[in-house]
Design an enzyme around this catalytic site. Structure first.
Site, PDB file in Angstrom:
ATOM      1  N   LYS A   1       0.842  -1.214   0.000  1.00  0.00           N
ATOM      2  CA  LYS A   1       0.000   0.000   0.000  1.00  0.00           C
ATOM      3  C   LYS A   1       0.871   1.255   0.000  1.00  0.00           C
ATOM      4  O   LYS A   1       0.571   2.223  -0.701  1.00  0.00           O
ATOM      5  CB  LYS A   1      -0.932  -0.004   1.214  1.00  0.00           C
ATOM      6  CG  LYS A   1      -2.019  -1.085   1.137  1.00  0.00           C
ATOM      7  CD  LYS A   1      -2.748  -1.262   2.461  1.00  0.00           C
ATOM      8  CE  LYS A   1      -3.675  -2.459   2.447  1.00  0.00           C
ATOM      9  NZ  LYS A   1      -4.278  -2.760   3.746  1.00  0.00           N
TER      10      LYS A   1
ATOM     11  N   ASP B   1     -10.380   2.924   5.031  1.00  0.00           N
ATOM     12  CA  ASP B   1     -10.707   1.497   4.947  1.00  0.00           C
ATOM     13  C   ASP B   1     -12.225   1.283   4.955  1.00  0.00           C
ATOM     14  O   ASP B   1     -12.708   0.209   4.600  1.00  0.00           O
ATOM     15  CB  ASP B   1     -10.112   0.781   6.172  1.00  0.00           C
ATOM     16  CG  ASP B   1      -9.177  -0.344   5.787  1.00  0.00           C
ATOM     17  OD1 ASP B   1      -9.139  -0.708   4.599  1.00  0.00           O
ATOM     18  OD2 ASP B   1      -8.495  -0.868   6.689  1.00  0.00           O
TER      19      ASP B   1
ATOM     20  N   GLN C   1      -4.026  -1.420  10.147  1.00  0.00           N
ATOM     21  CA  GLN C   1      -3.998  -2.728   9.503  1.00  0.00           C
ATOM     22  C   GLN C   1      -4.477  -3.824  10.460  1.00  0.00           C
ATOM     23  O   GLN C   1      -3.963  -3.964  11.567  1.00  0.00           O
ATOM     24  CB  GLN C   1      -2.556  -3.027   9.018  1.00  0.00           C
ATOM     25  CG  GLN C   1      -2.419  -4.347   8.278  1.00  0.00           C
ATOM     26  CD  GLN C   1      -3.214  -4.383   6.964  1.00  0.00           C
ATOM     27  OE1 GLN C   1      -3.164  -3.446   6.159  1.00  0.00           O
ATOM     28  NE2 GLN C   1      -3.948  -5.463   6.750  1.00  0.00           N
TER      29      GLN C   1
END
Ligand code: NAD
Length: 288
Positions: free
Chosen positions: A49, A116, A93
């Site tokens: 990412k 997200d 994450q």
């Protein structure tokens, strides 16, 4: 049968994001990745990412914490990032260690920076079809694959297999939202006569996590099949000792479909591309 090339579509989206980012100077969209511990999959996802963010001209930063980090310390970091006007996107994450409750952590991120899309507020905005909703990247990628492949979704029967918060549920909401307009059924582990339900689908979205779960007898001729699954199966011919397969029995199902995504190279590359798109949109909405 037409193969949907997720790599090519993801590259197209990244090129569009990069072109738009270039017009924002001197503002540079800035995404911060927060990683706890050294889970090898998380290390590799976050570095991918970061690399992609750099490729599209965004700034990416990394906040690293040891596995033992307290909730208070992590929250203090998230609060500071929320308050920092130069930060447009924040991604924590997953998976997190057990002492850090994921929903609480995701909800500590400002909904406007929650790139997200796991925040409770964003899930509510998505259901309400509000323009500032940030949709989770994988289901948003599923919709982009359908749209950019020219699949007609309005009025079509879509069956989503899987009801997780990160894939199945938001995919179903997006499929039925205005502009996509499918008639949606969500099937899951307690669904009776699952094969029968799936056979009715014009569009199948498989997000189960079981290799070869969707077999040819479950698929109506001409159906569109989007395979979200990523499963490791042992393969002695590979250096790693395994290969990646989806949730669909690709060899048997593909000949029956009008469109199908491969694994790898289908939904997978879309997730990172949509993350970049979400970050760009967050920066545009922030207007700085
Ligand atoms: P999950 O384990 O949270 O959810 C799986 C869902 O499948 C559950 O809702 C469950 O009800 C359903 N299910 C399980 N067994 C079933 C059965 N026998 N019959 C019907 N339904 C059943 O998984 P997830 O996080 O939603 O991920 C699903 C798959 O997608 C996994 O393979 C995961 O690796 C993959 N995934 C891919 C991406 C990507 O970027 N391509 C992103 C996220 C997840």
């Amino acid at each position: 049968m037409q193969l949907i090339d997720g790599n090519a579509i993801a590259q197209q989206i990244l090129a569009e994001v990069k072109a738009k980012v270039a017009t924002l100077a001197p503002v540079v969209p800035h995404v911060v990745f927060v990683r706890v511990g050294e889970d090898p999959a998380s290390v590799s996802y976050v570095s991918k990412k970061e690399k992609t963010a750099a490729e599209v001209g965004m700034k990416a930063s990394l906040k690293l914490f040891p596995e033992s980090v307290s909730k208070e310390e992590l929250f203090a970091c998230l609060d500071a990032l929320n308050a920092d006007a130069s930060v447009h996107g924040i991604l924590v994450q997953a998976p997190l260690p057990k002492h850090l409750p994921e929903t609480e952590v995701f909800n500590r991120v400002s909904p406007d920076k929650d790139v997200d899309g796991f925040n409770t507020i964003n899930i509510g905005r998505l259901v309400q079809e509000l323009p500032n909703a940030i949709a989770a990247c994988t289901p948003a990628g599923v919709i982009e694959l359908l749209k950019r492949s020219g699949v007609k979704t309005a009025g079509k029967r879509a069956v989503v297999i899987g009801r997780s918060l990160i894939v199945g549920k938001p995919a179903a909401v997006l499929l039925l939202s205005k502009g996509t307009d499918a008639t949606v059924t969500i099937a899951h582990s307690r669904t009776e006569n699952l094969a029968e339900v799936v056979r009715e689908a014009d569009i199948i979205v498989a997000a189960i996590g079981k290799p070869k779960f969707v077999t040819a007898d479950m698929v109506k001729p001409g159906a569109v099949v989007i395979d979200v699954g990523i499963n490791r199966v042992p393969d002695a011919t590979k250096k790693a000792g395994f290969r990646l397969v989806g949730d669909v029995d690709f060899e048997a199902v593909a000949p029956k479909c009008s469109f199908i995504t491969p694994v790898p190279g289908g939904v997978g590359p879309m997730t990172v591309a949509m993350l970049m798109k979400n970050t760009l949109d967050a920066a545009l909405r922030a207007g700085r």
